[in-house]
Enzyme design. Sequence first.
Site, PDB file in Angstrom:
ATOM      1  N   GLN A   1       0.499  -1.459 -11.438  1.00  0.00           N
ATOM      2  CA  GLN A   1      -0.165  -0.579 -10.467  1.00  0.00           C
ATOM      3  C   GLN A   1      -0.313   0.799 -11.106  1.00  0.00           C
ATOM      4  OE1 GLN A   1      -0.783  -2.123  -6.972  1.00  0.00           O
ATOM      5  NE2 GLN A   1      -0.673  -3.651  -8.614  1.00  0.00           N
TER       6      GLN A   1
ATOM      7  N   GLY B   1      -0.686  -0.064   2.287  1.00  0.00           N
ATOM      8  CA  GLY B   1      -0.780  -0.780   1.029  1.00  0.00           C
ATOM      9  C   GLY B   1      -1.641  -0.079  -0.010  1.00  0.00           C
ATOM     10  N   HIS B   2      -1.685  -0.696  -1.195  1.00  0.00           N
ATOM     11  CA  HIS B   2      -2.400  -0.079  -2.314  1.00  0.00           C
ATOM     12  C   HIS B   2      -3.911  -0.039  -2.072  1.00  0.00           C
ATOM     13  CE1 HIS B   2      -2.391  -4.299  -4.477  1.00  0.00           C
ATOM     14  NE2 HIS B   2      -2.961  -4.325  -3.297  1.00  0.00           N
ATOM     15  N   ASN B   3      -4.500   1.054  -2.550  1.00  0.00           N
ATOM     16  CA  ASN B   3      -5.949   1.284  -2.499  1.00  0.00           C
ATOM     17  C   ASN B   3      -6.500   1.471  -1.086  1.00  0.00           C
ATOM     18  OD1 ASN B   3      -5.616  -0.902  -5.017  1.00  0.00           O
ATOM     19  ND2 ASN B   3      -6.801   0.928  -5.484  1.00  0.00           N
TER      20      ASN B   3
END
Length: 353
Positions: free
Chosen positions: A199, A240-242
């Site tokens: 990540q 969460g990511h993004n």
Amino acid sequence: MARGVYLLGDLAQVAGAELRGDAGYQISAVAPLDTAGSGDLTFYHDMHLRGLLKTSKAGAILIAPRDAEQFSGNRLLTDNPYAAFARVMQHIYPQVAPRPGLHHTAQLARDAQVDPDARIDAHVQIGAGAVIAKGVWLEAGTFVGAGAEVGQGSHLYPGVKIYGGCKVGAGCVLHAGVVIGADGFGFAEADGRFLKIPQVGRVLIGNNVEVGANSCIDRGALADTVIEDGVKIDNLVQIGHNVQIGAHTVVAGQTGIAGSARIGRHCRIGGQVGIAGHLEIADGCVIAGQSAVTHSLRRAGVYSGVIPVQEASHWRRIAARLDGLDTLFRRMKRVERTLEQDLSTNGEPTDRE
């Protein structure tokens, strides 16, 4: 504690409200509608408390003009009593600027840039190349990783963790236990096992954002996770990511937002909402608590429901029908028994018409 005594006329100006009453009336505190006394200012904005208006002993009240006749004392008239209440509270209970200083137990990398007007408390760790702006307050045990930035006047409560490369804007408040920039939940399955996907994105937080205790905002996988200006996030929220969250959206506690979801501006997301990944939520959407959002919401509206989320008006119709399912079930069982009796007696159903 309130600081001294305030004239009602002055508080009316602070609140941006029209005074109906004694401008020289003295107020010493703010209190709830049901417990306020003669020296207290209260407010009314919830119709469920309407019955308390005639019995409240408050010295003055912030109230909408349409409800003003329900209260006989001093009134401050405003179309938004709750916002006016917030202004008065900020006036009576102002935030105290931290006294600059560096605790002797803090650990700073040699090339960290820490403004001399910042306050750095005990056991704070600041990594290489990190930037701490003027007026920042890092409370005990906070960690700011290499290359991370904390903007002017932001306040990080004890135990906040800002991973390397992430940015927190000006005027932000991060409560105890917040984690910004942990790895997103990215794994690829191969041969029955999971391979970790590095990540390498960041978390970018705008200005005047508040994040509640023990909430987590994951860093992006490739692009960045972005929280725009004025967003308010409650306790125990997972982002969460993004994910991208538009300006001035509010997210209540225990909500989970899966990776790459895009939330619009001025949205209101209730508690325990689950939002699936890669969805788009339009500007101005309101999502009721415990709703499960499994598809994109492409226009503003009020949404609620579990599986799947629906427009609120449609879900209410479904819920009303659900209430009648037990009655319908009992009726169907009676019909079945009647048919079984007819079959056992005549060998075929009886025509009852």
